[in-house]
Design a protein around this motif. Sequence first.
Motif, PDB file in Angstrom:
ATOM      1  N   ASP A   1     -66.248  90.151  38.732  1.00  0.00           N
ATOM      2  CA  ASP A   1     -66.323  91.509  39.284  1.00  0.00           C
ATOM      3  C   ASP A   1     -64.952  92.092  39.598  1.00  0.00           C
ATOM      4  N   ASN A   2     -63.932  91.617  38.920  1.00  0.00           N
ATOM      5  CA  ASN A   2     -62.563  92.048  39.162  1.00  0.00           C
ATOM      6  C   ASN A   2     -62.194  93.156  38.167  1.00  0.00           C
ATOM      7  N   ALA A   3     -62.216  94.380  38.625  1.00  0.00           N
ATOM      8  CA  ALA A   3     -61.961  95.538  37.761  1.00  0.00           C
ATOM      9  C   ALA A   3     -60.587  95.484  37.103  1.00  0.00           C
ATOM     10  N   ALA A   4     -59.585  94.987  37.820  1.00  0.00           N
ATOM     11  CA  ALA A   4     -58.227  94.937  37.274  1.00  0.00           C
ATOM     12  C   ALA A   4     -58.144  94.047  36.044  1.00  0.00           C
ATOM     13  N   LEU A   5     -58.893  92.972  36.018  1.00  0.00           N
ATOM     14  CA  LEU A   5     -58.863  92.082  34.853  1.00  0.00           C
ATOM     15  C   LEU A   5     -59.426  92.763  33.614  1.00  0.00           C
ATOM     16  N   TYR A   6     -60.505  93.519  33.788  1.00  0.00           N
ATOM     17  CA  TYR A   6     -61.063  94.255  32.652  1.00  0.00           C
ATOM     18  C   TYR A   6     -60.095  95.337  32.178  1.00  0.00           C
ATOM     19  N   LEU A   7     -59.418  95.980  33.116  1.00  0.00           N
ATOM     20  CA  LEU A   7     -58.396  96.969  32.768  1.00  0.00           C
ATOM     21  C   LEU A   7     -57.295  96.318  31.940  1.00  0.00           C
ATOM     22  N   ASN A   8     -56.803  95.179  32.416  1.00  0.00           N
ATOM     23  CA  ASN A   8     -55.731  94.477  31.700  1.00  0.00           C
ATOM     24  C   ASN A   8     -56.185  94.029  30.319  1.00  0.00           C
ATOM     25  N   LEU A   9     -57.385  93.477  30.236  1.00  0.00           N
ATOM     26  CA  LEU A   9     -57.902  93.020  28.947  1.00  0.00           C
ATOM     27  C   LEU A   9     -58.097  94.208  28.002  1.00  0.00           C
ATOM     28  N   GLY A  10     -58.555  95.322  28.533  1.00  0.00           N
ATOM     29  CA  GLY A  10     -58.693  96.532  27.721  1.00  0.00           C
ATOM     30  C   GLY A  10     -57.362  96.988  27.146  1.00  0.00           C
ATOM     31  N   ALA A  11     -56.309  96.881  27.941  1.00  0.00           N
ATOM     32  CA  ALA A  11     -54.977  97.266  27.465  1.00  0.00           C
ATOM     33  C   ALA A  11     -54.524  96.362  26.320  1.00  0.00           C
ATOM     34  N   VAL A  12     -54.798  95.065  26.439  1.00  0.00           N
ATOM     35  CA  VAL A  12     -54.414  94.146  25.364  1.00  0.00           C
ATOM     36  C   VAL A  12     -55.160  94.507  24.081  1.00  0.00           C
ATOM     37  N   TYR A  13     -56.480  94.668  24.189  1.00  0.00           N
ATOM     38  CA  TYR A  13     -57.261  95.014  23.001  1.00  0.00           C
ATOM     39  C   TYR A  13     -56.781  96.330  22.386  1.00  0.00           C
ATOM     40  N   SER A  14     -56.435  97.276  23.224  1.00  0.00           N
ATOM     41  CA  SER A  14     -55.954  98.565  22.725  1.00  0.00           C
ATOM     42  C   SER A  14     -54.681  98.401  21.896  1.00  0.00           C
ATOM     43  N   ASP A  15     -53.801  97.508  22.339  1.00  0.00           N
ATOM     44  CA  ASP A  15     -52.539  97.283  21.627  1.00  0.00           C
ATOM     45  C   ASP A  15     -52.694  96.398  20.395  1.00  0.00           C
ATOM     46  N   MET A  16     -53.850  95.765  20.241  1.00  0.00           N
ATOM     47  CA  MET A  16     -54.068  94.880  19.100  1.00  0.00           C
ATOM     48  C   MET A  16     -54.440  95.648  17.830  1.00  0.00           C
ATOM     49  N   GLY A  17     -54.680  96.932  17.947  1.00  0.00           N
ATOM     50  CA  GLY A  17     -54.969  97.738  16.770  1.00  0.00           C
ATOM     51  C   GLY A  17     -56.394  98.224  16.722  1.00  0.00           C
ATOM     52  N   ASP A  18     -56.632  99.157  15.792  1.00  0.00           N
ATOM     53  CA  ASP A  18     -57.913  99.861  15.763  1.00  0.00           C
ATOM     54  C   ASP A  18     -59.117  98.949  15.549  1.00  0.00           C
ATOM     55  N   LYS A  19     -58.925  97.814  14.955  1.00  0.00           N
ATOM     56  CA  LYS A  19     -60.020  96.850  14.789  1.00  0.00           C
ATOM     57  C   LYS A  19     -60.580  96.410  16.148  1.00  0.00           C
ATOM     58  N   TYR A  20     -59.743  96.457  17.172  1.00  0.00           N
ATOM     59  CA  TYR A  20     -60.130  95.992  18.506  1.00  0.00           C
ATOM     60  C   TYR A  20     -60.462  97.139  19.464  1.00  0.00           C
ATOM     61  N   PHE A  21     -60.444  98.368  18.984  1.00  0.00           N
ATOM     62  CA  PHE A  21     -60.734  99.501  19.866  1.00  0.00           C
ATOM     63  C   PHE A  21     -62.114  99.412  20.518  1.00  0.00           C
ATOM     64  N   PRO A  22     -63.154  98.965  19.822  1.00  0.00           N
ATOM     65  CA  PRO A  22     -64.456  98.855  20.514  1.00  0.00           C
ATOM     66  C   PRO A  22     -64.416  97.899  21.722  1.00  0.00           C
ATOM     67  N   GLN A  23     -63.705  96.771  21.574  1.00  0.00           N
ATOM     68  CA  GLN A  23     -63.577  95.853  22.699  1.00  0.00           C
ATOM     69  C   GLN A  23     -62.756  96.483  23.825  1.00  0.00           C
ATOM     70  N   ALA A  24     -61.710  97.213  23.442  1.00  0.00           N
ATOM     71  CA  ALA A  24     -60.887  97.889  24.451  1.00  0.00           C
ATOM     72  C   ALA A  24     -61.737  98.873  25.244  1.00  0.00           C
ATOM     73  N   GLU A  25     -62.514  99.676  24.543  1.00  0.00           N
ATOM     74  CA  GLU A  25     -63.360 100.650  25.230  1.00  0.00           C
ATOM     75  C   GLU A  25     -64.362  99.958  26.152  1.00  0.00           C
ATOM     76  N   GLN A  26     -64.973  98.889  25.669  1.00  0.00           N
ATOM     77  CA  GLN A  26     -65.946  98.158  26.481  1.00  0.00           C
ATOM     78  C   GLN A  26     -65.301  97.628  27.762  1.00  0.00           C
ATOM     79  N   MET A  27     -64.103  97.069  27.650  1.00  0.00           N
ATOM     80  CA  MET A  27     -63.427  96.511  28.827  1.00  0.00           C
ATOM     81  C   MET A  27     -63.020  97.614  29.805  1.00  0.00           C
ATOM     82  N   LEU A  28     -62.512  98.723  29.286  1.00  0.00           N
ATOM     83  CA  LEU A  28     -62.113  99.828  30.163  1.00  0.00           C
ATOM     84  C   LEU A  28     -63.322 100.451  30.852  1.00  0.00           C
ATOM     85  N   GLN A  29     -64.409 100.583  30.126  1.00  0.00           N
ATOM     86  CA  GLN A  29     -65.637 101.115  30.735  1.00  0.00           C
ATOM     87  C   GLN A  29     -66.153 100.171  31.821  1.00  0.00           C
TER      88      GLN A  29
END
Length: 168
Positions: free
Chosen positions: A53-81
């Motif tokens: 339940d740690n929101a900051a961890l999902y934020l951080n993971l979303g940032a990593v996925y976002s920087d990994m490229g468009d293939k990972y954008f769905p995971q980034a969005e899921q983590m940020l949401q």
Amino acid sequence: GRIPDAEAAYRKAIALSPDSWDGYNQLAGFLYDHRRYEEAVAQYRRAIELTPDNAALYLNLGAVYSDMGDKYFPQAEQMLQKSIALEPSYAAYGNLGFLYIQEQKYADAAAAEEKALQMNDKNYLVWGNLALAYDNLKEKDKAERARDGEIALLERTARDNPRDAIVQ
């Protein structure tokens, strides 16, 4: 400048306290900073296992996925949401807005950046992203207002931090 020693220290901290989510979070941040994205994802995932339940961890993971490229954008969005669902934050909305810009989802980007600015209107990057979203939506007046906000903050930042190379 002692990168291997720094990594070893993070790993030793985890070995000494393997049930502490923060050690994994710190190591993941280190790995992310060194563009070792796959390894960072694994460490953030371990931290999330320990504190789901740690929101900051999902934020951080979303940032990593976002920087990994468009293939990972769905995971980034899921983590940020997920981060926003747990604890709405300026950073999560700002990152989500930037992700939507990368995906050319400009209406979603504008909505996310507007929410970020409601929480903190002091970052010129968010204003710039909002202007970009409105430009692409052909909403000239809104884009101009956002650009004015961006420029005002850039000017203030340049005045207050004249050695800031990014702003200059």
